[in-house]
Design an enzyme around this catalytic site. Sequence first.
Site, PDB file in Angstrom:
ATOM      1  CB  SER A 153       1.180  -3.839  -0.303  1.00  0.00           C
ATOM      2  OG  SER A 153       2.423  -4.330   0.124  1.00  0.00           O
ATOM      3  CG  ASP A 154       5.687  -2.222  -4.891  1.00  0.00           C
ATOM      4  OD1 ASP A 154       5.239  -1.110  -5.252  1.00  0.00           O
ATOM      5  OD2 ASP A 154       6.870  -2.562  -5.035  1.00  0.00           O
TER       6      ASP A 154
END
Length: 92
Positions: free
Chosen positions: A33-34
Amino acid sequence: GTKGPWKTGGERMLTIGLQCSVQQLLGTGFFHSDPHRGNLLQTPRGELAYLDFGMMAEVPAQKRFGLIGSVLGLVNKDIEMVITNLKDLEFL
């Protein structure tokens, strides 16, 4: 390897990154998620490598189906399908 932005192969890396992200999110539901340029590496063989797995997330199958159904409804201009899936996702 080399972190982005890449002088050569940047478009290819973007395409691979988008495919990976969609497969992670909609296929398995477990995703990085990054994924910014500091967490992505172009290997010497031109492959994409993810770094720093400190921010991972999981989307349950029912939510993934709702996301897919919403996109299908939009593509097919089926407003009822979109509304049903957005309600299932609790967006409406």
